[in-house]
Design a protein around this motif. Structure first.
Motif, PDB file in Angstrom:
ATOM      1  N   LEU A 199     -39.845 -50.322  86.975  1.00 27.81           N
ATOM      2  CA  LEU A 199     -38.905 -49.741  86.047  1.00 27.81           C
ATOM      3  C   LEU A 199     -38.579 -50.796  85.007  1.00 27.81           C
ATOM      4  O   LEU A 199     -38.459 -51.968  85.319  1.00 27.81           O
ATOM      5  CB  LEU A 199     -37.628 -49.304  86.757  1.00 27.81           C
ATOM      6  CG  LEU A 199     -37.789 -48.217  87.803  1.00 27.81           C
ATOM      7  CD1 LEU A 199     -36.441 -47.824  88.366  1.00 27.81           C
ATOM      8  CD2 LEU A 199     -38.490 -47.008  87.234  1.00 27.81           C
ATOM      9  N   ASN A 200     -38.442 -50.363  83.773  1.00 24.31           N
ATOM     10  CA  ASN A 200     -38.079 -51.346  82.768  1.00 24.31           C
ATOM     11  C   ASN A 200     -36.758 -50.940  82.133  1.00 24.31           C
ATOM     12  O   ASN A 200     -35.878 -50.421  82.794  1.00 24.31           O
ATOM     13  CB  ASN A 200     -39.210 -51.538  81.753  1.00 24.31           C
ATOM     14  CG  ASN A 200     -39.535 -50.267  80.997  1.00 24.31           C
ATOM     15  OD1 ASN A 200     -38.809 -49.283  81.072  1.00 24.31           O
ATOM     16  ND2 ASN A 200     -40.631 -50.277  80.269  1.00 24.31           N
ATOM     17  N   PHE A 223     -53.428 -49.320  87.341  1.00 29.84           N
ATOM     18  CA  PHE A 223     -54.200 -48.423  88.191  1.00 29.84           C
ATOM     19  C   PHE A 223     -55.321 -49.146  88.915  1.00 29.84           C
ATOM     20  O   PHE A 223     -55.897 -50.119  88.407  1.00 29.84           O
ATOM     21  CB  PHE A 223     -54.831 -47.312  87.346  1.00 29.84           C
ATOM     22  CG  PHE A 223     -53.888 -46.235  86.914  1.00 29.84           C
ATOM     23  CD1 PHE A 223     -53.169 -46.347  85.738  1.00 29.84           C
ATOM     24  CD2 PHE A 223     -53.722 -45.105  87.690  1.00 29.84           C
ATOM     25  CE1 PHE A 223     -52.289 -45.353  85.342  1.00 29.84           C
ATOM     26  CE2 PHE A 223     -52.851 -44.096  87.299  1.00 29.84           C
ATOM     27  CZ  PHE A 223     -52.139 -44.225  86.129  1.00 29.84           C
ATOM     28  N   GLY A 257     -34.044 -48.280  83.129  1.00 28.87           N
ATOM     29  CA  GLY A 257     -34.490 -47.592  84.341  1.00 28.87           C
ATOM     30  C   GLY A 257     -35.608 -46.619  84.106  1.00 28.87           C
ATOM     31  O   GLY A 257     -36.000 -45.878  85.004  1.00 28.87           O
ATOM     32  N   SER A 258     -36.168 -46.622  82.934  1.00 25.08           N
ATOM     33  CA  SER A 258     -37.273 -45.704  82.697  1.00 25.08           C
ATOM     34  C   SER A 258     -38.543 -46.260  83.300  1.00 25.08           C
ATOM     35  O   SER A 258     -38.684 -47.453  83.539  1.00 25.08           O
ATOM     36  CB  SER A 258     -37.473 -45.477  81.197  1.00 25.08           C
ATOM     37  OG  SER A 258     -37.801 -46.689  80.556  1.00 25.08           O
ATOM     38  N   GLN A 259     -39.466 -45.377  83.551  1.00 20.73           N
ATOM     39  CA  GLN A 259     -40.738 -45.755  84.136  1.00 20.73           C
ATOM     40  C   GLN A 259     -41.475 -46.733  83.232  1.00 20.73           C
ATOM     41  O   GLN A 259     -41.635 -46.495  82.050  1.00 20.73           O
ATOM     42  CB  GLN A 259     -41.574 -44.499  84.330  1.00 20.73           C
ATOM     43  CG  GLN A 259     -43.016 -44.751  84.726  1.00 20.73           C
ATOM     44  CD  GLN A 259     -43.121 -45.405  86.087  1.00 20.73           C
ATOM     45  OE1 GLN A 259     -42.675 -44.838  87.060  1.00 20.73           O
ATOM     46  NE2 GLN A 259     -43.684 -46.586  86.131  1.00 20.73           N
ATOM     47  N   GLY A 260     -41.905 -47.826  83.798  1.00 22.76           N
ATOM     48  CA  GLY A 260     -42.701 -48.776  83.040  1.00 22.76           C
ATOM     49  C   GLY A 260     -44.160 -48.416  83.094  1.00 22.76           C
ATOM     50  O   GLY A 260     -44.550 -47.428  83.684  1.00 22.76           O
ATOM     51  N   ASN A 261     -44.975 -49.248  82.474  1.00 18.29           N
ATOM     52  CA  ASN A 261     -46.392 -48.956  82.471  1.00 18.29           C
ATOM     53  C   ASN A 261     -46.977 -49.152  83.863  1.00 18.29           C
ATOM     54  O   ASN A 261     -46.452 -49.900  84.681  1.00 18.29           O
ATOM     55  CB  ASN A 261     -47.122 -49.828  81.465  1.00 18.29           C
ATOM     56  CG  ASN A 261     -46.938 -51.299  81.749  1.00 18.29           C
ATOM     57  OD1 ASN A 261     -45.915 -51.871  81.428  1.00 18.29           O
ATOM     58  ND2 ASN A 261     -47.937 -51.905  82.380  1.00 18.29           N
ATOM     59  N   LEU A 262     -48.046 -48.451  84.103  1.00 17.24           N
ATOM     60  CA  LEU A 262     -48.697 -48.461  85.404  1.00 17.24           C
ATOM     61  C   LEU A 262     -49.974 -49.286  85.372  1.00 17.24           C
ATOM     62  O   LEU A 262     -50.687 -49.315  84.376  1.00 17.24           O
ATOM     63  CB  LEU A 262     -49.044 -47.042  85.831  1.00 17.24           C
ATOM     64  CG  LEU A 262     -47.866 -46.088  86.017  1.00 17.24           C
ATOM     65  CD1 LEU A 262     -48.360 -44.681  86.261  1.00 17.24           C
ATOM     66  CD2 LEU A 262     -46.993 -46.555  87.165  1.00 17.24           C
ATOM     67  N   PHE A 296     -47.590 -45.334  93.403  1.00 17.28           N
ATOM     68  CA  PHE A 296     -47.921 -43.951  93.082  1.00 17.28           C
ATOM     69  C   PHE A 296     -49.352 -43.645  93.520  1.00 17.28           C
ATOM     70  O   PHE A 296     -50.219 -44.512  93.533  1.00 17.28           O
ATOM     71  CB  PHE A 296     -47.839 -43.707  91.569  1.00 17.28           C
ATOM     72  CG  PHE A 296     -46.536 -44.114  90.944  1.00 17.28           C
ATOM     73  CD1 PHE A 296     -46.300 -45.431  90.597  1.00 17.28           C
ATOM     74  CD2 PHE A 296     -45.561 -43.170  90.687  1.00 17.28           C
ATOM     75  CE1 PHE A 296     -45.098 -45.813  90.012  1.00 17.28           C
ATOM     76  CE2 PHE A 296     -44.358 -43.535  90.103  1.00 17.28           C
ATOM     77  CZ  PHE A 296     -44.130 -44.853  89.768  1.00 17.28           C
ATOM     78  N   TYR A 331     -52.128 -40.741  92.220  1.00  9.86           N
ATOM     79  CA  TYR A 331     -52.452 -39.655  91.307  1.00  9.86           C
ATOM     80  C   TYR A 331     -53.804 -39.073  91.689  1.00  9.86           C
ATOM     81  O   TYR A 331     -54.665 -39.770  92.218  1.00  9.86           O
ATOM     82  CB  TYR A 331     -52.528 -40.158  89.861  1.00  9.86           C
ATOM     83  CG  TYR A 331     -51.201 -40.400  89.194  1.00  9.86           C
ATOM     84  CD1 TYR A 331     -50.545 -41.616  89.328  1.00  9.86           C
ATOM     85  CD2 TYR A 331     -50.615 -39.415  88.398  1.00  9.86           C
ATOM     86  CE1 TYR A 331     -49.326 -41.845  88.691  1.00  9.86           C
ATOM     87  CE2 TYR A 331     -49.401 -39.634  87.756  1.00  9.86           C
ATOM     88  CZ  TYR A 331     -48.771 -40.855  87.909  1.00  9.86           C
ATOM     89  OH  TYR A 331     -47.573 -41.064  87.269  1.00  9.86           O
ATOM     90  N   PHE A 372     -40.456 -45.352  95.701  1.00 11.34           N
ATOM     91  CA  PHE A 372     -39.574 -46.233  94.939  1.00 11.34           C
ATOM     92  C   PHE A 372     -38.765 -47.116  95.881  1.00 11.34           C
ATOM     93  O   PHE A 372     -38.579 -48.296  95.632  1.00 11.34           O
ATOM     94  CB  PHE A 372     -38.633 -45.407  94.052  1.00 11.34           C
ATOM     95  CG  PHE A 372     -39.244 -44.981  92.734  1.00 11.34           C
ATOM     96  CD1 PHE A 372     -38.474 -44.886  91.593  1.00 11.34           C
ATOM     97  CD2 PHE A 372     -40.582 -44.646  92.641  1.00 11.34           C
ATOM     98  CE1 PHE A 372     -39.028 -44.497  90.383  1.00 11.34           C
ATOM     99  CE2 PHE A 372     -41.141 -44.244  91.444  1.00 11.34           C
ATOM    100  CZ  PHE A 372     -40.363 -44.175  90.300  1.00 11.34           C
ATOM    101  N   TYR A 375     -43.220 -50.317  92.667  1.00  8.16           N
ATOM    102  CA  TYR A 375     -43.087 -48.872  92.697  1.00  8.16           C
ATOM    103  C   TYR A 375     -44.508 -48.339  92.737  1.00  8.16           C
ATOM    104  O   TYR A 375     -45.336 -48.702  91.907  1.00  8.16           O
ATOM    105  CB  TYR A 375     -42.314 -48.384  91.480  1.00  8.16           C
ATOM    106  CG  TYR A 375     -40.898 -48.902  91.483  1.00  8.16           C
ATOM    107  CD1 TYR A 375     -40.576 -50.095  90.851  1.00  8.16           C
ATOM    108  CD2 TYR A 375     -39.896 -48.226  92.158  1.00  8.16           C
ATOM    109  CE1 TYR A 375     -39.284 -50.587  90.880  1.00  8.16           C
ATOM    110  CE2 TYR A 375     -38.606 -48.708  92.195  1.00  8.16           C
ATOM    111  CZ  TYR A 375     -38.299 -49.889  91.552  1.00  8.16           C
ATOM    112  OH  TYR A 375     -37.028 -50.373  91.593  1.00  8.16           O
ATOM    113  N   LYS A 388     -44.900 -40.608  95.269  1.00  4.98           N
ATOM    114  CA  LYS A 388     -44.443 -41.887  94.755  1.00  4.98           C
ATOM    115  C   LYS A 388     -43.548 -42.555  95.783  1.00  4.98           C
ATOM    116  O   LYS A 388     -42.902 -41.877  96.597  1.00  4.98           O
ATOM    117  CB  LYS A 388     -43.667 -41.683  93.461  1.00  4.98           C
ATOM    118  CG  LYS A 388     -42.413 -40.848  93.659  1.00  4.98           C
ATOM    119  CD  LYS A 388     -41.734 -40.520  92.338  1.00  4.98           C
ATOM    120  CE  LYS A 388     -40.474 -39.680  92.593  1.00  4.98           C
ATOM    121  NZ  LYS A 388     -39.832 -39.215  91.360  1.00  4.98           N
TER     122      LYS A 388
END
Lengths: 117, 113
Positions: free
Chosen positions: A96-97, A107, A100-105, A34, A36, A51, A32, A49
């Motif tokens: 996603l973890n 960068f 289904g919430s956003q997991g850590n990114l 992104f 920023y 997905f 996933y 983003k």
């Protein structure tokens, strides 16, 4: 190991010129992705983003990015840069973890964009 | 305005001290993430909490700890501070659900002198 590479530390473009910021990732699963943007002294604002689905994604402020799985890339583009686009841009990969919430990114190191008048 | 509130905005403290950074997530967000941004290391994930429980851990030092409270706000505690801990600390939050993303606060700039 998972990683994100932004090969260009600093880019200068003229106002009105087109822009492409490069991002390559290394990620074992379906990524996933992104982009920023961070203006001086500010937090991170999500530009766009990816997905799933259409590999060309549109974001805010006229930015778009294209996901190319074969090249492990997710380059950010804008057809005509404005002086207010001067900022630092970060590419990130995540997953996603639970639930289904956003997991850590993870960068990239960022690309600083300067805009010449 | 992302809806994520971090306090304080700036913090100056001496080596060896302990500080607490606070984060209020967006209304309804269950996940809170802490990131550290430094010139040397860039943006690094520290830790994630989901609905009060630790969910994932990144490059967080043993001198650092965090928690998420029943009202979902979170605190990052940094102790035995060293000069190298000077950085911008970001909090982000996200909801549970497909296709969501993390929203970042403005950050707390910590300077250790």
């Amino acid at each position: 190991a998972q990683s994100v590479t932004q090969p260009d530390i600093h880019i200068t473009v003229s106002e009105g010129a087109s822009l492409e910021l490069r991002c390559n990732y290394s990620y074992g699963a379906t990524p996933y992705l992104f982009w920023y943007v961070q203006s001086p002294g500010q937090g991170l604002q999500l530009l766009l983003k990816y997905f799933s689905g259409d590999t060309l994604v549109q974001g805010i402020k006229g930015f778009e990015a294209e996901f190319k799985r074969s090249q492990s890339s997710f380059n950010l583009r804008k057809p005509s840069v404005h002086w207010s686009d001067a900022a630092e841009y970060f590419c990130a990969v995540g997953a996603l973890n639970y639930g289904g919430s956003q997991g850590n990114l993870i960068f990239g190191k960022g690309t600083k964009l300067s805009v010449k008048p | 305005d992302s809806g994520v509130t971090q306090t304080p905005k700036h913090l100056i403290t001496a080596t060896g001290q302990r500080v607490t950074l606070r984060c209020s997530p967006r209304s309804g967000d269950l996940s809170v993430y802490w990131y550290q941004q430094s010139l040397d290391q860039g943006l690094q994930f520290l830790i994630q909490y989901y609905n009060g429980e630790e969910r994932a851990k990144g490059n967080i030092l043993e001198r650092f700890s965090a928690q998420q409270f029943p009202d979902l706000h979170s605190e990052l505690n940094l102790s035995s501070l060293e000069l190298g801990d000077s950085a911008l600390y970001f909090c982000a939050s996200s909801v549970r659900g497909e296709g969501t993303e993390a929203f970042f606060g403005q950050g707390t700039r910590l300077t250790v002198v």
